[in-house]
Design a protein around this motif. Structure first.
Motif, PDB file in Angstrom:
ATOM      1  N   GLY A   1      33.703  32.784  41.308  1.00  0.00           N
ATOM      2  CA  GLY A   1      33.341  32.989  42.713  1.00  0.00           C
ATOM      3  C   GLY A   1      34.567  33.023  43.599  1.00  0.00           C
ATOM      4  N   ALA A   2      34.450  33.743  44.713  1.00  0.00           N
ATOM      5  CA  ALA A   2      35.589  33.875  45.634  1.00  0.00           C
ATOM      6  C   ALA A   2      35.106  33.929  47.076  1.00  0.00           C
ATOM      7  N   GLY A   3      33.968  33.273  47.360  1.00  0.00           N
ATOM      8  CA  GLY A   3      33.440  33.232  48.727  1.00  0.00           C
ATOM      9  C   GLY A   3      33.987  32.025  49.485  1.00  0.00           C
ATOM     10  N   GLY A   4      33.260  31.644  50.546  1.00  0.00           N
ATOM     11  CA  GLY A   4      33.702  30.541  51.398  1.00  0.00           C
ATOM     12  C   GLY A   4      33.814  29.225  50.636  1.00  0.00           C
ATOM     13  N   ALA A   5      32.834  28.937  49.795  1.00  0.00           N
ATOM     14  CA  ALA A   5      32.855  27.669  49.063  1.00  0.00           C
ATOM     15  C   ALA A   5      34.041  27.642  48.096  1.00  0.00           C
TER      16      ALA A   5
ATOM     17  N   ASN B   1      35.659  36.790  39.739  1.00  0.00           N
ATOM     18  CA  ASN B   1      34.620  37.156  40.718  1.00  0.00           C
ATOM     19  C   ASN B   1      34.063  38.534  40.414  1.00  0.00           C
ATOM     20  N   ARG B   2      32.798  38.737  40.827  1.00  0.00           N
ATOM     21  CA  ARG B   2      32.167  40.050  40.639  1.00  0.00           C
ATOM     22  C   ARG B   2      32.994  41.118  41.368  1.00  0.00           C
ATOM     23  N   THR B   3      33.327  40.871  42.631  1.00  0.00           N
ATOM     24  CA  THR B   3      34.178  41.797  43.392  1.00  0.00           C
ATOM     25  C   THR B   3      35.634  41.393  43.158  1.00  0.00           C
TER      26      THR B   3
ATOM     27  N   LYS C   1      38.187  40.466  45.958  1.00  0.00           N
ATOM     28  CA  LYS C   1      38.068  39.124  46.562  1.00  0.00           C
ATOM     29  C   LYS C   1      38.703  38.061  45.660  1.00  0.00           C
TER      30      LYS C   1
ATOM     31  N   THR D   1      29.713  30.491  42.583  1.00  0.00           N
ATOM     32  CA  THR D   1      28.918  31.645  43.024  1.00  0.00           C
ATOM     33  C   THR D   1      27.529  31.120  43.390  1.00  0.00           C
ATOM     34  N   SER D   2      26.712  31.994  43.946  1.00  0.00           N
ATOM     35  CA  SER D   2      25.344  31.574  44.247  1.00  0.00           C
ATOM     36  C   SER D   2      24.410  31.838  43.067  1.00  0.00           C
ATOM     37  N   VAL D   3      24.978  32.245  41.927  1.00  0.00           N
ATOM     38  CA  VAL D   3      24.161  32.542  40.744  1.00  0.00           C
ATOM     39  C   VAL D   3      23.597  31.243  40.170  1.00  0.00           C
TER      40      VAL D   3
HETATM   41  P1  ATR Z   1      29.526  30.737  49.792  1.00  0.00           P
HETATM   42  O1  ATR Z   1      29.875  30.400  51.197  1.00  0.00           O
HETATM   43  O2  ATR Z   1      28.414  29.892  49.220  1.00  0.00           O
HETATM   44  O3  ATR Z   1      30.714  30.761  48.896  1.00  0.00           O
HETATM   45  P2  ATR Z   1      29.588  33.609  49.826  1.00  0.00           P
HETATM   46  O4  ATR Z   1      30.846  33.546  50.628  1.00  0.00           O
HETATM   47  O5  ATR Z   1      28.532  34.591  50.212  1.00  0.00           O
HETATM   48  O6  ATR Z   1      28.872  32.195  49.829  1.00  0.00           O
HETATM   49  O7  ATR Z   1      29.997  33.817  48.290  1.00  0.00           O
HETATM   50  C1  ATR Z   1      29.042  34.023  47.273  1.00  0.00           C
HETATM   51  C2  ATR Z   1      29.768  34.144  45.917  1.00  0.00           C
HETATM   52  O8  ATR Z   1      28.781  34.342  44.893  1.00  0.00           O
HETATM   53  C3  ATR Z   1      30.718  35.339  45.830  1.00  0.00           C
HETATM   54  O9  ATR Z   1      31.783  35.011  44.975  1.00  0.00           O
HETATM   55  C4  ATR Z   1      29.806  36.417  45.209  1.00  0.00           C
HETATM   56  O10 ATR Z   1      30.506  37.449  44.540  1.00  0.00           O
HETATM   57  P3  ATR Z   1      30.987  38.772  45.354  1.00  0.00           P
HETATM   58  O11 ATR Z   1      32.238  38.378  46.073  1.00  0.00           O
HETATM   59  O12 ATR Z   1      31.213  39.791  44.311  1.00  0.00           O
HETATM   60  O13 ATR Z   1      29.845  39.109  46.304  1.00  0.00           O
HETATM   61  C5  ATR Z   1      29.067  35.577  44.205  1.00  0.00           C
HETATM   62  N1  ATR Z   1      27.811  36.206  43.765  1.00  0.00           N
HETATM   63  C6  ATR Z   1      26.654  36.310  44.468  1.00  0.00           C
HETATM   64  N2  ATR Z   1      25.714  36.930  43.727  1.00  0.00           N
HETATM   65  C7  ATR Z   1      26.276  37.219  42.527  1.00  0.00           C
HETATM   66  C8  ATR Z   1      25.810  37.833  41.320  1.00  0.00           C
HETATM   67  N3  ATR Z   1      24.563  38.274  41.199  1.00  0.00           N
HETATM   68  N4  ATR Z   1      26.670  37.951  40.281  1.00  0.00           N
HETATM   69  C9  ATR Z   1      27.945  37.486  40.364  1.00  0.00           C
HETATM   70  N5  ATR Z   1      28.441  36.877  41.485  1.00  0.00           N
HETATM   71  C10 ATR Z   1      27.630  36.751  42.541  1.00  0.00           C
END
Ligand code: ATR
Length: 274
Positions: A126-130, A150-152, A155, A192-194
């Protein structure tokens, strides 16, 4: 101080913060209350004005306002200028000070269990806010190496740069490319939110070492597929609720200047049996 506290976000109905903080008020006989207050995206400014009018003493901030809140705070603690997001606000006579307790909340279970992070190899999904708050935590504790998957991929690359700026030896990879490499790490974290919707683990844990530490920040459900697979490998587990409690404890201590009653807060979250 009015003794009124809140959590703001949207959606907010299912937030567990009111239960956790109310349990702490009861335990310490504080005459305070804590409400969930929905502020839709785009309405943060007027929402905050409303909170000030009713003289809220402090509030937590959750999705989608954590980054936007930085602009609306009058002062920022070091923790949120580093992470670029606010999850806790203190209101002193109309002056709002922003904090970020996610990093300390993430590290809290390691401290409680006496697990040193220094020099350990980390795989962060994961690479989002958390994930950004988690990287700041690993940098603070001087983890050995960190791989961000990360998926993207872009990021992941950006968060890898942030990791390097904070002194970590970092690399990045697409989450689909992780393959069977779990065996190379001491700590594997799902940021990630997975799992929230009972999805399969984002990576294979078939090669995971039995002495690895596996940490899922998803707290509902508690036993995600990622956690179940880690348990099958005999790994040491840190649950998402432990981070949730850690960040709540830190916010409580910012607002109330007394030690938070951890066990009462945990019981409010997990029920009497745990
Ligand atoms: P948070 O604040 O909880 O970190 P966020 O910033 O929306 O929320 O980040 C969500 C994370 O979950 C991201 O790393 C996202 O990957 P992307 O950057 O590619 O969007 C990851 N994520 C969400 N759904 C996913 C999925 N189905 N498969 C893989 N990664 C997923």
């Amino acid at each position: 101080m009015s003794g009124l506290f809140a959590v703001i976000g949207d959606p907010i109905d299912h937030s567990l913060s009111p239960n956790i903080h109310s349990a702490a008020f009861r335990e310490l006989n504080l005459g305070c209350s804590y409400i969930a207050y929905r502020i839709p995206k785009g309405q943060l400014k007027s929402g905050i004005e409303g909170l000030k009018k009713i003289q809220v003493s402090g509030f937590n901030v959750t999705v989608p306002h954590k980054v936007e809140m930085v602009k609306h705070a009058d002062k920022l603690d070091e923790s949120c200028s580093l992470i670029g997001a606010v999850n806790t606000v203190e209101n002193k006579d109309g002056v709002l000070k922003g904090y970020n307790t996610d990093m300390d909340g993430f590290l809290d279970p390691f401290k409680k269990k006496g697990i040193p992070i220094k020099d350990l190899k980390v795989l962060l999904l994961g690479a989002g806010g958390a994930a950004r708050a988690i990287v700041a935590g690993f940098a603070k504790e001087k983890a050995g190496e960190i791989t961000i998957a990360n998926r993207t991929v872009q990021k992941a690359e950006e968060l890898s740069e942030f990791s390097k700026e904070n002194g970590l030896d970092a690399t990045h990879v697409g989450v689909a490319e992780v393959g069977d490499s779990a065996k190379n790490y001491d700590i594997v974290v799902n940021a990630t939110s997975v799992g929230l919707k009972n999805e399969r683990s984002p990576i294979s844990l078939d090669s995971l070492r039995g002495d690895a530490i596996v940490y899922d920040i998803v707290y509902m459900p508690m036993n995600t597929d990622f956690i179940k697979r880690a348990k099958e490998r005999g790994a040491r587990i840190i649950f998402g609720y432990e981070m949730l409690l850690g960040q709540a404890v830190r916010a409580f201590e910012i607002w109330h200047d007394v030690k938070a009653p951890y066990d009462a807060m945990k019981k409010a979250l997990l029920g009497g049996g745990v």
